[in-house]
Design a protein around this motif. Structure first.
Motif, PDB file in Angstrom:
ATOM      1  N   GLY A 237       0.784  -1.231   0.000  1.00  0.00           N
ATOM      2  CA  GLY A 237       0.000   0.000   0.000  1.00  0.00           C
ATOM      3  C   GLY A 237       0.812   1.275   0.000  1.00  0.00           C
ATOM      4  N   GLN A 238       2.023   1.273  -0.545  1.00  0.00           N
ATOM      5  CA  GLN A 238       2.871   2.468  -0.585  1.00  0.00           C
ATOM      6  C   GLN A 238       2.735   3.183  -1.938  1.00  0.00           C
ATOM      7  OE1 GLN A 238       4.799   3.319   2.291  1.00  0.00           O
ATOM      8  NE2 GLN A 238       3.458   1.704   3.074  1.00  0.00           N
ATOM      9  N   ASP A 239       3.086   4.472  -1.948  1.00  0.00           N
ATOM     10  CA  ASP A 239       3.001   5.242  -3.191  1.00  0.00           C
ATOM     11  C   ASP A 239       4.147   4.919  -4.152  1.00  0.00           C
ATOM     12  OD1 ASP A 239       0.713   6.470  -2.325  1.00  0.00           O
ATOM     13  OD2 ASP A 239       1.756   8.191  -1.450  1.00  0.00           O
ATOM     14  N   VAL A 240       5.292   4.571  -3.619  1.00  0.00           N
ATOM     15  CA  VAL A 240       6.418   4.219  -4.458  1.00  0.00           C
ATOM     16  C   VAL A 240       7.158   3.043  -3.816  1.00  0.00           C
ATOM     17  CG1 VAL A 240       7.991   5.864  -3.361  1.00  0.00           C
ATOM     18  CG2 VAL A 240       8.481   5.054  -5.668  1.00  0.00           C
ATOM     19  N   VAL A 241       7.533   2.091  -4.635  1.00  0.00           N
ATOM     20  CA  VAL A 241       8.296   0.915  -4.191  1.00  0.00           C
ATOM     21  C   VAL A 241       9.541   0.818  -5.068  1.00  0.00           C
ATOM     22  CG1 VAL A 241       8.343  -1.586  -3.904  1.00  0.00           C
ATOM     23  CG2 VAL A 241       6.246  -0.308  -3.391  1.00  0.00           C
ATOM     24  N   VAL A 242      10.695   0.642  -4.442  1.00  0.00           N
ATOM     25  CA  VAL A 242      11.961   0.565  -5.174  1.00  0.00           C
ATOM     26  C   VAL A 242      12.645  -0.762  -4.846  1.00  0.00           C
ATOM     27  CG1 VAL A 242      14.202   1.632  -5.571  1.00  0.00           C
ATOM     28  CG2 VAL A 242      12.213   3.066  -5.034  1.00  0.00           C
ATOM     29  N   ASN A 243      13.053  -1.477  -5.888  1.00  0.00           N
ATOM     30  CA  ASN A 243      13.804  -2.725  -5.720  1.00  0.00           C
ATOM     31  C   ASN A 243      15.205  -2.552  -6.296  1.00  0.00           C
ATOM     32  OD1 ASN A 243      11.738  -4.166  -4.486  1.00  0.00           O
ATOM     33  ND2 ASN A 243      10.917  -4.907  -6.433  1.00  0.00           N
ATOM     34  N   LEU A 244      16.203  -2.971  -5.553  1.00  0.00           N
ATOM     35  CA  LEU A 244      17.594  -2.972  -6.015  1.00  0.00           C
ATOM     36  C   LEU A 244      18.187  -4.354  -5.788  1.00  0.00           C
ATOM     37  CD1 LEU A 244      17.159  -0.151  -4.058  1.00  0.00           C
ATOM     38  CD2 LEU A 244      19.091   0.494  -5.505  1.00  0.00           C
ATOM     39  N   ASP A 245      19.256  -4.624  -6.511  1.00  0.00           N
ATOM     40  CA  ASP A 245      19.862  -5.945  -6.439  1.00  0.00           C
ATOM     41  C   ASP A 245      21.377  -5.795  -6.428  1.00  0.00           C
ATOM     42  OD1 ASP A 245      20.494  -8.595  -6.570  1.00  0.00           O
ATOM     43  OD2 ASP A 245      19.129  -9.078  -8.197  1.00  0.00           O
ATOM     44  N   PHE A 246      22.049  -6.597  -5.591  1.00  0.00           N
ATOM     45  CA  PHE A 246      23.509  -6.602  -5.597  1.00  0.00           C
ATOM     46  C   PHE A 246      24.025  -7.347  -6.817  1.00  0.00           C
ATOM     47  CE2 PHE A 246      23.192  -6.285  -0.799  1.00  0.00           C
ATOM     48  CZ  PHE A 246      23.608  -4.973  -0.770  1.00  0.00           C
ATOM     49  N   LYS A 247      25.152  -6.891  -7.324  1.00  0.00           N
ATOM     50  CA  LYS A 247      25.814  -7.579  -8.427  1.00  0.00           C
ATOM     51  C   LYS A 247      26.826  -8.566  -7.870  1.00  0.00           C
ATOM     52  CE  LYS A 247      28.480  -6.755 -12.652  1.00  0.00           C
ATOM     53  NZ  LYS A 247      29.154  -5.723 -13.493  1.00  0.00           N
ATOM     54  N   ASP A 248      26.724  -9.836  -8.305  1.00  0.00           N
ATOM     55  CA  ASP A 248      27.658 -10.891  -7.859  1.00  0.00           C
ATOM     56  C   ASP A 248      27.760 -10.908  -6.337  1.00  0.00           C
ATOM     57  OD1 ASP A 248      28.207 -11.451 -10.544  1.00  0.00           O
ATOM     58  OD2 ASP A 248      29.811  -9.971 -10.614  1.00  0.00           O
ATOM     59  N   PHE A 249      26.629 -11.118  -5.688  1.00  0.00           N
ATOM     60  CA  PHE A 249      26.545 -10.997  -4.236  1.00  0.00           C
ATOM     61  C   PHE A 249      27.500 -11.958  -3.531  1.00  0.00           C
ATOM     62  CE2 PHE A 249      23.908 -11.785  -0.252  1.00  0.00           C
ATOM     63  CZ  PHE A 249      24.407 -10.667   0.387  1.00  0.00           C
ATOM     64  N   PHE A 250      27.335 -13.267  -3.758  1.00  0.00           N
ATOM     65  CA  PHE A 250      28.185 -14.237  -3.078  1.00  0.00           C
ATOM     66  C   PHE A 250      29.651 -14.146  -3.504  1.00  0.00           C
ATOM     67  CE2 PHE A 250      24.608 -17.432  -1.883  1.00  0.00           C
ATOM     68  CZ  PHE A 250      24.214 -16.547  -0.895  1.00  0.00           C
ATOM     69  N   PRO A 251      29.963 -14.024  -4.814  1.00  0.00           N
ATOM     70  CA  PRO A 251      31.375 -13.898  -5.201  1.00  0.00           C
ATOM     71  C   PRO A 251      32.058 -12.657  -4.643  1.00  0.00           C
ATOM     72  CG  PRO A 251      30.046 -14.557  -7.084  1.00  0.00           C
ATOM     73  CD  PRO A 251      29.082 -14.212  -5.989  1.00  0.00           C
ATOM     74  N   THR A 252      31.279 -11.652  -4.221  1.00  0.00           N
ATOM     75  CA  THR A 252      31.874 -10.448  -3.632  1.00  0.00           C
ATOM     76  C   THR A 252      32.421 -10.728  -2.237  1.00  0.00           C
ATOM     77  OG1 THR A 252      30.307  -9.087  -4.865  1.00  0.00           O
ATOM     78  CG2 THR A 252      31.424  -8.038  -3.025  1.00  0.00           C
ATOM     79  N   VAL A 253      31.860 -11.737  -1.582  1.00  0.00           N
ATOM     80  CA  VAL A 253      32.256 -12.059  -0.208  1.00  0.00           C
ATOM     81  C   VAL A 253      33.393 -13.082  -0.255  1.00  0.00           C
ATOM     82  CG1 VAL A 253      31.468 -12.841   2.036  1.00  0.00           C
ATOM     83  CG2 VAL A 253      29.884 -11.649   0.516  1.00  0.00           C
ATOM     84  N   ASN A 254      34.623 -12.625  -0.034  1.00  0.00           N
ATOM     85  CA  ASN A 254      35.785 -13.500  -0.170  1.00  0.00           C
ATOM     86  C   ASN A 254      36.211 -14.111   1.165  1.00  0.00           C
ATOM     87  OD1 ASN A 254      37.148 -11.449   1.199  1.00  0.00           O
ATOM     88  ND2 ASN A 254      37.909 -10.519  -0.689  1.00  0.00           N
ATOM     89  N   PHE A 255      37.262 -14.898   1.099  1.00  0.00           N
ATOM     90  CA  PHE A 255      37.764 -15.627   2.272  1.00  0.00           C
ATOM     91  C   PHE A 255      38.129 -14.693   3.420  1.00  0.00           C
ATOM     92  CE2 PHE A 255      41.529 -16.997   4.599  1.00  0.00           C
ATOM     93  CZ  PHE A 255      41.100 -18.189   5.148  1.00  0.00           C
ATOM     94  N   ILE A 256      38.787 -13.578   3.104  1.00  0.00           N
ATOM     95  CA  ILE A 256      39.230 -12.647   4.148  1.00  0.00           C
ATOM     96  C   ILE A 256      38.035 -12.110   4.923  1.00  0.00           C
ATOM     97  CG2 ILE A 256      40.371 -10.459   4.583  1.00  0.00           C
ATOM     98  CD1 ILE A 256      42.268 -12.690   3.817  1.00  0.00           C
ATOM     99  N   ARG A 257      36.940 -11.781   4.235  1.00  0.00           N
ATOM    100  CA  ARG A 257      35.763 -11.233   4.905  1.00  0.00           C
ATOM    101  C   ARG A 257      35.090 -12.290   5.785  1.00  0.00           C
ATOM    102  NH1 ARG A 257      32.324  -7.691   0.644  1.00  0.00           N
ATOM    103  NH2 ARG A 257      31.485  -6.840   2.597  1.00  0.00           N
ATOM    104  N   ILE A 258      35.049 -13.524   5.300  1.00  0.00           N
ATOM    105  CA  ILE A 258      34.434 -14.591   6.098  1.00  0.00           C
ATOM    106  C   ILE A 258      35.294 -14.918   7.306  1.00  0.00           C
ATOM    107  CG2 ILE A 258      33.704 -16.999   6.067  1.00  0.00           C
ATOM    108  CD1 ILE A 258      31.883 -15.016   4.595  1.00  0.00           C
TER     109      ILE A 258
END
Length: 507
Positions: A237-258
């Motif tokens: 029931g909102q006047d505007v809805v915005v959807n965004l998506d990450f690019k290469d979500f899982f491949p962006t998360v590397n070993f160092i971050r985990i």
């Protein structure tokens, strides 16, 4: 003196002791000369001394001959040194072999209890075994002194733990089965499904560590009592809805971050390295040489899409991101929610004027948190067009595309007339499983309508005597109650709205 048994022994004994000494000894033995040990007779003493002197003279003569012949003396010296050297070498060989065996046994014993190396690029920090007990206690997490303690908790051997976590640049063995699945938006998505032994280890990490970590309330993916429904409800029931998506979500998360995730939870660098390696994998090329398959790594280790640990790790890693985006949305009068790599924002009234500022800030925040927004997946849906969040219509109330529902009812009608053979729904190769799953999906979003469809599907299964691969899970009561509350709230705001309000085309 014993009696010689042969003539040659007699000659040897006479030559060794002397003729007179031999005669004296034989006379004593035969009783012709009384043996008076306390007071020996003079002839006996002289004969004994004579024998000793002859031996000394013989020795001196032999030495003199050697001195007179230095070449022979040198040869004998060299021969003795060579013999001594061979004996010494043999002793050294035996010592080295024994030391090597002892070292190998000690190393084998140590390897059975420790992990000292896990391959290139990821072994830094394995020597640091100091954990943060206070931080671990904060999340009620188990502490592990070393790899042996972790392996014991996982009910596997240290050697198997090392095998599963080892980072190999080239290997004949792969811990993942890789295949592609079609994306809803087109193209293909690489799925890396872990093999049984690694999957078991990853499920242990998920159940005993990751599931104990609280994630942000606006993260709805892969959480108990959360789903695409709870993710979509704030945007109804909102006047505007915005959807965004990450690019290469899982491949962006590397070993160092985990590894950083596990370290921040309180684990030592030693344990964090092992856990991070178990939860990541490098992208690989499969090659074949002489009929032997090789897997060659072509990048750093990242989160695999298909591992049971990946979704929860991203939820934990995105806690700060969710906090910042949620605060940004609240400050500008927007609602915010995230389901995996799908970000959704919505607003009504005057707050919609802040849309441009919000989108600019969202991009800056995501970049500072190490993620990149997909430039082609920004969708701005205003009132009057069909507004969707994670596949659900959110214009006036939570719903499903009527176009899809009509197609589904038509499919059920065809199955009723001609059976399941030759029918297709979605991309699943098993039509019974696909139909059963979609009916359960409708039941999750719109319980009453879904129950009718589920009853019809079960009737068709009984009619044609087929079975789905598995029974769909029951809907969470908490989630069902939440849906009902939201639907009732919307009805009170506008009682003229119908439950079957159609969605409208976006563009």
């Amino acid at each position: 003196m014993s009696q010689p048994r042969t003539r040659q022994e007699l000659y040897d004994l006479i030559r060794e002791t002397g003729k007179q000494e031999f005669i004296l000894a034989e006379m004593k033995r035969l009783g012709f000369w009384e043996d008076n040990q306390e007071k020996p007779s003079l002839p006996e003493i002289l004969l004994t001394r004579q024998s000793e002197l002859r031996k000394e003279i013989s020795t001196l003569v032999a030495k003199q001959r050697k001195v007179e012949d230095p070449e022979k003396l040198l040869q004998e010296y060299r021969k003795k040194r060579l013999e001594d050297s061979r004996i010494k070498q043999q002793e050294n060989r035996e010592k080295r072999a024994k030391a090597k065996e002892e070292k190998a046994a000690a190393w084998k014993e140590r390897k059975s209890k420790e992990i000292l190396y896990l391959g290139d690029d990821i072994s830094v920090g394995l020597a640091d075994k100091k954990s943060n007990p206070t931080q671990l206690q904060k999340f009620q997490l188990p502490d592990f002194a070393d790899a042996a303690a972790l392996a014991t908790a996982m009910q596997i051997e240290v050697g198997q733990l090392r095998f599963l976590a080892y980072n190999r640049r080239v290997t004949k063995v792969s811990h993942y089965q890789r295949f592609y699945m079609k994306k809803k938006s087109g193209g293909q998505r690489l799925i890396s499904a872990p093999m049984p032994r690694l999957k078991k280890a990853q499920y242990w990490i998920l159940e005993n560590i990751l599931n104990k970590i609280p994630v942000h309330e606006q993260a709805h993916g892969f959480k108990t009592a959360s789903s695409i429904v709870s993710n979509a409800l704030p945007h109804v029931g909102q006047d505007v809805v915005v959807n965004l998506d990450f690019k290469d979500f899982f491949p962006t998360v590397n070993f160092i971050r985990i590894k950083g995730v596990f370290t921040n939870l309180g684990y030592s660098s030693h344990i964090a390295t092992i856990l991070a390696s178990l939860c990541t994998e490098p992208d690989v090329d499969q090659m074949e040489m002489d009929t032997v398959k090789y897997f060659v790594a072509k990048g750093q280790r990242v989160l695999p899409q298909g591992a049971p640990t990946s979704p929860m790790l991203t939820n934990i890693l995105c806690y700060k991101l969710d906090t910042r985006l949620s605060g940004l949305a609240n400050k500008n009068g927007f609602n915010y929610s995230r389901y995996a790599d799908d970000l959704s924002f919505s607003a009504k009234g005057d707050a919609t004027e802040n849309l441009t500022k919000v989108l600019w800030a969202v991009r800056k925040v995501t970049e500072s948190e190490g993620f990149v927004l997909h430039p082609e997946k920004l969708r701005i849906m205003r009132k009057g067009a069909r507004q969707e969040v994670t596949g659900l219509v959110v214009n006036e109330q939570l719903g499903i595309s009527r176009k899809h529902l009509r197609k589904f009812r038509a499919l059920l009608h065809q199955i009723k007339l001609t059976g399941w053979e030759g029918k297709q729904w979605g991309t699943s190769p098993n039509i019974v499983y696909a139909v059963y799953g979609y009916a359960n999906f409708v039941r999750m979003v719109k319980p009453e309508q879904g129950e009718k469809l589920m009853t019809e599907v079960q009737s068709l299964i009984a009619q044609w005597k087929v079975k789905p691969q598995q029974t769909p899970p029951p809907i969470s009561n908490k989630l069902t109650n939440k849906i009902s509350e939201e639907q009732e709230k919307l009805k009170k705001e506008d009682p003229k709205k119908d439950d079957d309000q159609p969605g409208w085309k976006l563009w």
